[in-house]
Design an enzyme around this catalytic site. Structure first.
Site, PDB file in Angstrom:
ATOM      1  N   GLY A 150      -4.207   4.266  17.934  1.00  0.00           N
ATOM      2  CA  GLY A 150      -3.448   3.648  16.857  1.00  0.00           C
ATOM      3  C   GLY A 150      -2.905   4.684  15.890  1.00  0.00           C
ATOM      4  N   ALA A 151      -1.831   4.278  15.191  1.00  0.00           N
ATOM      5  CA  ALA A 151      -1.177   5.210  14.266  1.00  0.00           C
ATOM      6  C   ALA A 151      -0.624   4.486  13.043  1.00  0.00           C
ATOM      7  CB  ALA A 151      -0.056   5.943  14.989  1.00  0.00           C
ATOM      8  N   GLY A 152      -1.143   3.265  12.789  1.00  0.00           N
ATOM      9  CA  GLY A 152      -0.701   2.501  11.630  1.00  0.00           C
ATOM     10  C   GLY A 152      -1.488   2.889  10.386  1.00  0.00           C
ATOM     11  N   GLY A 153      -1.580   1.959   9.437  1.00  0.00           N
ATOM     12  CA  GLY A 153      -2.229   2.247   8.161  1.00  0.00           C
ATOM     13  C   GLY A 153      -3.686   2.662   8.283  1.00  0.00           C
ATOM     14  N   ALA A 154      -4.477   1.864   9.005  1.00  0.00           N
ATOM     15  CA  ALA A 154      -5.910   2.167   9.126  1.00  0.00           C
ATOM     16  C   ALA A 154      -6.112   3.473   9.886  1.00  0.00           C
ATOM     17  CB  ALA A 154      -6.618   1.016   9.844  1.00  0.00           C
TER      18      ALA A 154
ATOM     19  N   ASN B 227      -5.013   2.321  -1.585  1.00  0.00           N
ATOM     20  CA  ASN B 227      -5.605   0.967  -1.624  1.00  0.00           C
ATOM     21  C   ASN B 227      -6.407   0.744  -2.904  1.00  0.00           C
ATOM     22  OD1 ASN B 227      -7.921   2.452  -1.137  1.00  0.00           O
ATOM     23  ND2 ASN B 227      -8.777   0.981   0.298  1.00  0.00           N
TER      24      ASN B 227
ATOM     25  N   GLY C 273     -16.182  -3.156  12.864  1.00  0.00           N
ATOM     26  CA  GLY C 273     -15.341  -2.827  11.711  1.00  0.00           C
ATOM     27  C   GLY C 273     -15.774  -3.393  10.364  1.00  0.00           C
TER      28      GLY C 273
ATOM     29  N   TYR D 151     -12.771  -6.246  12.513  1.00  0.00           N
ATOM     30  CA  TYR D 151     -14.022  -6.849  12.031  1.00  0.00           C
ATOM     31  C   TYR D 151     -14.098  -8.350  12.314  1.00  0.00           C
ATOM     32  CZ  TYR D 151     -10.917  -7.739   8.080  1.00  0.00           C
ATOM     33  OH  TYR D 151      -9.849  -8.118   7.313  1.00  0.00           O
TER      34      TYR D 151
ATOM     35  N   LYS E 262       0.796  -1.238   0.000  1.00  0.00           N
ATOM     36  CA  LYS E 262       0.000   0.000   0.000  1.00  0.00           C
ATOM     37  C   LYS E 262       0.830   1.291   0.000  1.00  0.00           C
ATOM     38  CE  LYS E 262      -4.409  -0.904   2.224  1.00  0.00           C
ATOM     39  NZ  LYS E 262      -5.162  -0.831   3.477  1.00  0.00           N
TER      40      LYS E 262
HETATM   41  P1  NAP Z   1      -0.754  -1.552  11.255  1.00  0.00           P
HETATM   42  O1  NAP Z   1      -0.468  -0.555  10.214  1.00  0.00           O
HETATM   43  O2  NAP Z   1       0.196  -2.677  11.481  1.00  0.00           O
HETATM   44  O3  NAP Z   1      -0.959  -0.780  12.666  1.00  0.00           O
HETATM   45  C1  NAP Z   1      -1.173  -1.497  13.840  1.00  0.00           C
HETATM   46  C2  NAP Z   1      -1.557  -0.558  14.970  1.00  0.00           C
HETATM   47  O4  NAP Z   1      -1.980  -1.358  16.093  1.00  0.00           O
HETATM   48  C3  NAP Z   1      -0.390   0.297  15.468  1.00  0.00           C
HETATM   49  O5  NAP Z   1      -0.866   1.549  15.891  1.00  0.00           O
HETATM   50  C4  NAP Z   1       0.129  -0.537  16.646  1.00  0.00           C
HETATM   51  O6  NAP Z   1       0.804   0.195  17.620  1.00  0.00           O
HETATM   52  C5  NAP Z   1      -1.190  -1.000  17.218  1.00  0.00           C
HETATM   53  N1  NAP Z   1      -1.026  -2.148  18.095  1.00  0.00           N
HETATM   54  C6  NAP Z   1      -0.702  -3.420  17.745  1.00  0.00           C
HETATM   55  N2  NAP Z   1      -0.649  -4.197  18.859  1.00  0.00           N
HETATM   56  C7  NAP Z   1      -0.947  -3.401  19.902  1.00  0.00           C
HETATM   57  C8  NAP Z   1      -1.052  -3.610  21.312  1.00  0.00           C
HETATM   58  N3  NAP Z   1      -0.848  -4.817  21.843  1.00  0.00           N
HETATM   59  N4  NAP Z   1      -1.383  -2.560  22.094  1.00  0.00           N
HETATM   60  C9  NAP Z   1      -1.612  -1.336  21.556  1.00  0.00           C
HETATM   61  N5  NAP Z   1      -1.503  -1.063  20.235  1.00  0.00           N
HETATM   62  C10 NAP Z   1      -1.187  -2.090  19.431  1.00  0.00           C
HETATM   63  O7  NAP Z   1      -2.164  -2.239  11.009  1.00  0.00           O
HETATM   64  P2  NAP Z   1      -3.459  -1.612  10.288  1.00  0.00           P
HETATM   65  O8  NAP Z   1      -3.512  -2.087   8.903  1.00  0.00           O
HETATM   66  O9  NAP Z   1      -3.529  -0.156  10.568  1.00  0.00           O
HETATM   67  O10 NAP Z   1      -4.595  -2.374  11.103  1.00  0.00           O
HETATM   68  C11 NAP Z   1      -5.005  -1.915  12.386  1.00  0.00           C
HETATM   69  C12 NAP Z   1      -6.355  -2.535  12.714  1.00  0.00           C
HETATM   70  O11 NAP Z   1      -7.306  -2.069  11.764  1.00  0.00           O
HETATM   71  C13 NAP Z   1      -6.350  -4.056  12.624  1.00  0.00           C
HETATM   72  O12 NAP Z   1      -7.086  -4.551  13.710  1.00  0.00           O
HETATM   73  C14 NAP Z   1      -7.057  -4.360  11.315  1.00  0.00           C
HETATM   74  O13 NAP Z   1      -7.823  -5.551  11.381  1.00  0.00           O
HETATM   75  C15 NAP Z   1      -7.998  -3.173  11.204  1.00  0.00           C
HETATM   76  N6  NAP Z   1      -8.358  -2.826   9.811  1.00  0.00           N
HETATM   77  C16 NAP Z   1      -9.655  -2.892   9.470  1.00  0.00           C
HETATM   78  C17 NAP Z   1     -10.052  -2.560   8.190  1.00  0.00           C
HETATM   79  C18 NAP Z   1     -11.518  -2.651   7.828  1.00  0.00           C
HETATM   80  O14 NAP Z   1     -11.856  -2.495   6.646  1.00  0.00           O
HETATM   81  N7  NAP Z   1     -12.394  -2.840   8.787  1.00  0.00           N
HETATM   82  C19 NAP Z   1      -9.104  -2.147   7.242  1.00  0.00           C
HETATM   83  C20 NAP Z   1      -7.761  -2.076   7.643  1.00  0.00           C
HETATM   84  C21 NAP Z   1      -7.408  -2.431   8.935  1.00  0.00           C
HETATM   85  P3  NAP Z   1       2.450   0.220  17.676  1.00  0.00           P
HETATM   86  O15 NAP Z   1       2.869   1.322  16.782  1.00  0.00           O
HETATM   87  O16 NAP Z   1       2.710   0.540  19.121  1.00  0.00           O
HETATM   88  O17 NAP Z   1       2.927  -1.110  17.222  1.00  0.00           O
END
Ligand code: NAP
Length: 290
Positions: free
Chosen positions: A134-138, A94, A259, A237, A73
């Site tokens: 959170g501060a990742g992709g989503a 995306n 989600g 989700y 992405k």
């Molecule tokens: P990502 O880029 O890897 O980001 C992961 C995030 O989760 C980071 O902020 C990370 O914090 C945090 N995290 C992971 N483990 C943790 C813990 N034990 N305690 C606190 N924070 C934690 O992943 P992403 O793609 O953004 O996905 C994040 C969530 O969104 C996932 O649950 C995914 O299923 C969901 N999502 C849903 C959709 C949808 O369409 N519904 C689409 C995309 C994603 P650190 O920086 O501290 O590691």
């Protein structure tokens, strides 16, 4: 299928790795058939080190558009002719549309899908104070779209390592691009700051992995902080209802939004970008998200 595919059928697809588990081919192929679009959708496993050659192959084959999932992405942004303003701020795409001249334009529909899902549950972001975990992709896609859609305040919380620097960058970008939205970042382990922000917010969003396996049954927010006046939303989700969403229902929060709708509505927006048509969202919801 044999009646649908002809010499004129357009090809769309999903790239990323892995992609075998994806529900996108079923969702798009169903929607093409239902809306009379002469097209088919396939998933292509393209790891990061093959992204450039993979995209060149899609161009050679005249693919009409494609979705992009992890881990491609972010890197895809360097291979496109144009990027939408929101996707540029997010730093990831995306969805890629291809025009009649072969020009590739990148979009990000994750934030749009999340906000649409909220509005389907009667929650709007305009003028609202939002706490974003959170501060990742989503999370980044949601932060940018919420700010662009008029949120008044965005308080981001993340662990001190990992994506924290990413959030600092997002805050900096949003301060410049959307100065009307007061944006901040703090550490998730700053319990006082978190409690103060959650106590004053209109919308609480979990965009971390907490709540999904193997962290199912966990929530970052103590249930005692959840109030009736606030809306709570999760990006997770699977499971459909995380501990946070169950706690929000128990607390009688004005909305408790899981989600799966985000997944549906980001697809609806991508389908519109690809075809100019509306995906039959209600049918797709019943067929693929029940
Ligand atoms: P990502 O880029 O890897 O980001 C992961 C995030 O989760 C980071 O902020 C990370 O914090 C945090 N995290 C992971 N483990 C943790 C813990 N034990 N305690 C606190 N924070 C934690 O992943 P992403 O793609 O953004 O996905 C994040 C969530 O969104 C996932 O649950 C995914 O299923 C969901 N999502 C849903 C959709 C949808 O369409 N519904 C689409 C995309 C994603 P650190 O920086 O501290 O590691």
């Amino acid at each position: 299928m044999e009646k649908r595919i002809s010499g004129h059928t357009k090809l769309y697809g999903l790239i990323g790795s892995p992609v075998g588990h994806s529900g996108s081919p079923a969702m798009y192929n169903y929607s093409f058939a239902r809306t009379g679009v002469d097209a088919a959708y396939l998933a292509f496993d393209i790891p990061l080190d093959q992204l450039e050659s993979g995209v060149n192959a899609l161009k050679t084959l005249g693919v009409a558009g494609f979705n992009v999932t992890m881990p491609d992405k972010t890197a895809i942004t360097g291979l496109l002719d144009e990027i939408s303003p929101a996707a540029k701020l997010i730093g990831a795409c995306n969805t890629v549309t291809v025009d009649e001249n072969g020009k590739l334009t990148g979009h990000n529909t994750d934030g749009i899908g999340f906000i649409r899902n909220l509005s389907e549950h009667g929650v709007t972001v305009e003028g609202k104070r939002i706490v974003l975990l959170g501060a990742g992709g989503a999370a980044t896609a949601i932060a940018v779209q919420a700010a662009l859609d008029g949120a008044a305040e965005l308080s981001i919380f993340n662990g001190a390592d990992g994506f924290y620097a990413n959030a600092e960058l997002t805050v900096k970008k949003l301060e410049e691009a959307v100065p009307g939205c007061k944006t901040s970042i703090a550490r998730l382990d700053d319990e006082k700051a978190l409690e103060t922000a959650v106590s004053a917010c209109d919308i609480l969003i979990n965009a971390t992995r907490v709540g999904m396996k193997p962290l199912d049954g966990e929530s970052l927010i103590p249930a005692r902080l959840l109030r009736k006046e606030m809306a709570v939303a999760d990006t997770v989700y699977n499971p459909k209802k995380t501990k946070l969403i169950l706690d929000a229902e128990q607390a009688g929060c004005r909305a408790a939004v899981g989600g799966s709708g985000m997944l549906l509505w980001q697809g609806v927006e991508a389908f519109r970008l690809f075809t100019g048509k509306e995906m039959p969202a209600q049918e797709v919801l019943e067929q693929f998200f029940a």
